[in-house]
Structure formats: structure tokens, C-alpha cells
Enzyme design. Structure first.
Site, PDB file in Angstrom:
ATOM      1  N   GLU A 217     -20.879  26.587  43.806  1.00  0.00           N
ATOM      2  CA  GLU A 217     -21.585  25.688  43.060  1.00  0.00           C
ATOM      3  C   GLU A 217     -23.009  25.427  44.022  1.00  0.00           C
ATOM      4  OE1 GLU A 217     -20.770  22.024  40.978  1.00  0.00           O
ATOM      5  OE2 GLU A 217     -19.013  22.371  41.424  1.00  0.00           O
TER       6      GLU A 217
ATOM      7  N   GLU B 207     -17.706  19.332  31.701  1.00  0.00           N
ATOM      8  CA  GLU B 207     -18.569  20.104  32.716  1.00  0.00           C
ATOM      9  C   GLU B 207     -18.704  21.457  32.195  1.00  0.00           C
ATOM     10  OE1 GLU B 207     -17.225  20.745  36.630  1.00  0.00           O
ATOM     11  OE2 GLU B 207     -19.204  20.650  37.581  1.00  0.00           O
TER      12      GLU B 207
ATOM     13  N   CYS C 288     -17.976  15.802  37.456  1.00  0.00           N
ATOM     14  CA  CYS C 288     -16.954  16.387  38.539  1.00  0.00           C
ATOM     15  C   CYS C 288     -16.934  15.571  40.000  1.00  0.00           C
ATOM     16  CB  CYS C 288     -16.968  17.918  38.741  1.00  0.00           C
ATOM     17  SG  CYS C 288     -15.382  18.317  39.030  1.00  0.00           S
TER      18      CYS C 288
ATOM     19  N   ASN D 292     -14.400  20.304  36.195  1.00  0.00           N
ATOM     20  CA  ASN D 292     -13.560  21.536  36.406  1.00  0.00           C
ATOM     21  C   ASN D 292     -13.020  21.365  37.682  1.00  0.00           C
ATOM     22  OD1 ASN D 292     -14.754  23.946  34.358  1.00  0.00           O
ATOM     23  ND2 ASN D 292     -16.135  22.596  34.606  1.00  0.00           N
TER      24      ASN D 292
ATOM     25  N   ASN E  10     -26.638  21.474  37.415  1.00  0.00           N
ATOM     26  CA  ASN E  10     -25.565  21.172  36.717  1.00  0.00           C
ATOM     27  C   ASN E  10     -25.521  19.945  35.970  1.00  0.00           C
ATOM     28  OD1 ASN E  10     -22.913  20.862  36.032  1.00  0.00           O
ATOM     29  ND2 ASN E  10     -21.951  21.572  37.956  1.00  0.00           N
TER      30      ASN E  10
ATOM     31  N   LYS F 185     -26.268  16.582  38.318  1.00  0.00           N
ATOM     32  CA  LYS F 185     -25.164  16.619  39.404  1.00  0.00           C
ATOM     33  C   LYS F 185     -25.875  16.135  40.729  1.00  0.00           C
ATOM     34  CE  LYS F 185     -20.757  18.537  40.699  1.00  0.00           C
ATOM     35  NZ  LYS F 185     -19.835  19.699  40.332  1.00  0.00           N
TER      36      LYS F 185
HETATM   37  N1  CDV Z   1     -16.634  21.212  39.681  1.00  0.00           N
HETATM   38  C1  CDV Z   1     -16.304  20.401  40.804  1.00  0.00           C
HETATM   39  O1  CDV Z   1     -17.162  19.475  41.262  1.00  0.00           O
HETATM   40  N2  CDV Z   1     -15.422  20.511  41.363  1.00  0.00           N
HETATM   41  C2  CDV Z   1     -14.761  19.992  42.772  1.00  0.00           C
HETATM   42  C3  CDV Z   1     -13.699  20.723  43.316  1.00  0.00           C
HETATM   43  C4  CDV Z   1     -14.500  21.957  43.988  1.00  0.00           C
HETATM   44  C5  CDV Z   1     -13.372  19.887  44.578  1.00  0.00           C
HETATM   45  C6  CDV Z   1     -14.178  18.665  42.327  1.00  0.00           C
HETATM   46  O2  CDV Z   1     -14.405  17.611  43.129  1.00  0.00           O
HETATM   47  O3  CDV Z   1     -13.160  18.523  41.421  1.00  0.00           O
END
Ligand code: CDV
Length: 288
Positions: free
Chosen positions: A132, A36, A158, A183, A96, A113
Site C-alpha cells: 500500500e 475498501e 481499514c 481488506n 486509497n 486514507k
Molecule cells: N488494508 C489494510 O489497511 N490492511 C491492514 C493490514 C495490512 C494490517 C489492516 O490494518 O487491516
């Protein structure tokens, strides 16, 4: 990938992505999956009143001037590419996103996303921000799957990986391989009791998603300590059995490779998880 510092340019990041691509070619890979937001530091950790002041973190086209070389090189190698990036559309939407191109350099699809975590406004009580929800809109395009790489493939990003609906939406379309960049800071400010469980939760949800849908899951981290924030590494390639068949062992740039036989999916999709035969949608009315 390891961390990308605030001072590192897009071209610096592309140089690192190219080094991994060269290794992938030596290992005769068909597809390389990057994480990501793979072209910059994780900029949503800083609050700004002026989103426009951060436009340099977004891509207005993909490939763009600095990323074209990555796609050209991958095409020469005959390797497909999945790349996460911040997208700024012509009509001003910020997503994203991740792009997937095949080994001939043709675009397969773009995923935006769906589940956007974090917060919209400055929350100075946190040791670092996770804005975000300020920097990105939620996509309303859902979870399509595409025919590529000899099978049906899908993408998530993510936080999406934590939601069973993510996998199920693609599972119901027959997905065989799901690519997920992430991330994930090790510190979760709203409930630090979850901090020691980050690694467990990461693999738990992706292994369950793979097994319960008879699909490969490729989870790819941007990990290590980035601008003082320690993030989870442990990229993993997970088989339809739910087993991890390859896992990163460092928090830096590292290539892991596995032979993902998509026919393995049928072993689960046609037996224990034969959806058409055994699934009971009428029993899941609150969801369906
Ligand atoms: N980049 C993300 O989506 N990170 C989230 C954190 C903030 C909880 C994750 O679900 O890993």
C-alpha cells in the site's frame, strides 16, 4: 464482499455490487456501505516497478463510466452509497479513497486514507506483498465529518480503524455514524503471532471506537480467499453501546442490515461521555 479475483473486471465487480444494492432496496435500507477497494482485487499484493502499469486499477473520476450505473440505480432506490476505490487525481496523486453520496445522488464527501500500512519496496521474504505504501500516498486531509442521513457521519479506511485518534478526531466533531471498509489478510508477515487474533483485534478496535465516542460503526470487509490470500470477513454493525447488532456469517457477498437509530448516540454522548463536561484535554498534553 467476498474476494475479487485478478481476472475480474471492474464491471464484474459492479454487477456484484448491484446485486447487493437490490437486496438492500428489498430490505428498505437508506444507506449501503461497501468495502475498501471494492472495484478490484487487492492489487497492492503485487510488486511493480512501474506504478503506471497498474493505472487500470485506479478511478480517474467517481462515478466513472463503469460505476455510473451503481450510483444511478442507488438514486432510483433512494439509497445512499459508500464505496471504497483507488483514486488517481488529475494532478497524479494516488489515494486509497471512499466516496459517500446521499439518497438523492448528491456527493456528501470523499475520504482519503490517512494511515497507510505495509511497505514501499519489494520484500520477497513475505508470502505475499502488502505494498500500500508504494501504491498510495498518505492523505493530509484528516477525518472530517459531514451532515447527512439525518446526523453527522464520517469515514475511515481499514488500518485507520486500529488507531484511537481516528475515532477521537471524528468524536470531537460529534460524529454519529462511522463507515469503515477493510481488506485484512489473516496472515500478518511482520508478526504471525497476531494471526489468530485478527478477528478479535478487528472487533476490539471498532467496538471500542463506537463505545468511547457514542457512535455507530459500520465495519465492512472484503474477505475470503482472494488470489490465494485469506482475508478476514466478519463485517459488523456496531451500536454506540459497543454491541454488535449485525454480523456477516459468510466469507462471500452478503448483506447485513440494522436499524441505526442515531438518537442512541446521545445516550452516551450526553452522559458518561459528555466530552465538554468530563474530558480533561489539559491532562493529555502529549496528544493534544
Ligand atoms: N488494508 C489494510 O489497511 N490492511 C491492514 C493490514 C495490512 C494490517 C489492516 O490494518 O487491516
Amino acid at each position: 464482499m467476498g474476494p475479487i479475483g485478478r481476472g475480474e473486471s471492474r464491471s464484474d465487480a459492479v454487477t456484484r455490487l448491484l446485486a447487493l444494492l437490490d437486496q438492500a432496496a428489498e430490505r428498505r435500507a437508506d444507506l449501503i456501505v461497501y468495502p475498501e477497494l471494492a472495484l478490484s482485487t487487492f492489487f497492492p499484493r503485487w510488486y511493480t516497478d512501474e506504478l503506471g502499469g497498474h493505472d487500470h486499477y485506479y478511478e480517474r473520476s467517481m462515478p466513472g463510466p463503469e460505476t455510473q450505473v451503481l450510483f444511478d440505480t442507488a438514486k432510483e432506490y433512494g439509497i445512499g452509497v459508500h464505496l471504497g476505490y483507488a483514486e488517481l487525481t488529475d494532478d497524479g496523486h494516488r489515494y486509497n479513497s471512499a466516496i459517500l453520496v446521499d439518497g438523492a445522488g448528491n456527493e456528501v464527501g470523499i475520504y482519503r486514507k490517512v494511515h497507510i500500512p505495509g511497505h514501499e519496496n519489494n520484500e520477497p521474504w513475505r508470502p505475499f506483498q502488502h505494498l500500500e505504501r508504494r501504491y498510495f500516498e498518505e492523505s493530509n486531509e484528516g477525518f472530517p465529518v459531514w451532515r447527512a442521513f439525518g446526523g453527522l457521519v464520517g469515514m475511515a479506511i481499514c488500518n485507520d480503524r486500529r488507531w484511537p485518534e481516528t475515532y477521537r478526531e471524528m468524536g470531537l466533531q460529534g460524529v454519529e455514524l462511522i463507515m469503515i471498509g477493510y481488506n485484512t489478510p489473516l496472515h500478518y508477515a511482520p508478526d504471525p503471532a497476531q494471526n489468530p487474533l485478527q478477528s478479535f483485534h478487528n472487533h476490539l478496535c471498532m467496538q471500542a471506537g463506537a463505545y468511547q465516542n457514542g457512535a455507530w460503526v459500520i465495519g465492512v470487509a472484503k474477505g475470503g480467499t482472494e488470489e490465494g490470500v485469506e482475508s478476514l470477513a466478519q463485517s459488523a454493525i456496531i451500536a454506540p453501546s459497543g454491541q454488535i447488532v449485525a454480523q456477516a456469517v459468510t466469507t462471500g457477498d452478503e448483506l447485513i442490515v440494522a436499524d441505526c437509530d442515531l438518537d442512541w448516540c446521545g445516550q452516551y454522548k450526553n452522559t458518561l461521555f459528555d466530552f465538554a463536561r468530563y474530558r480533561r484535554p489539559e491532562m493529555y498534553g502529549r496528544i493534544t
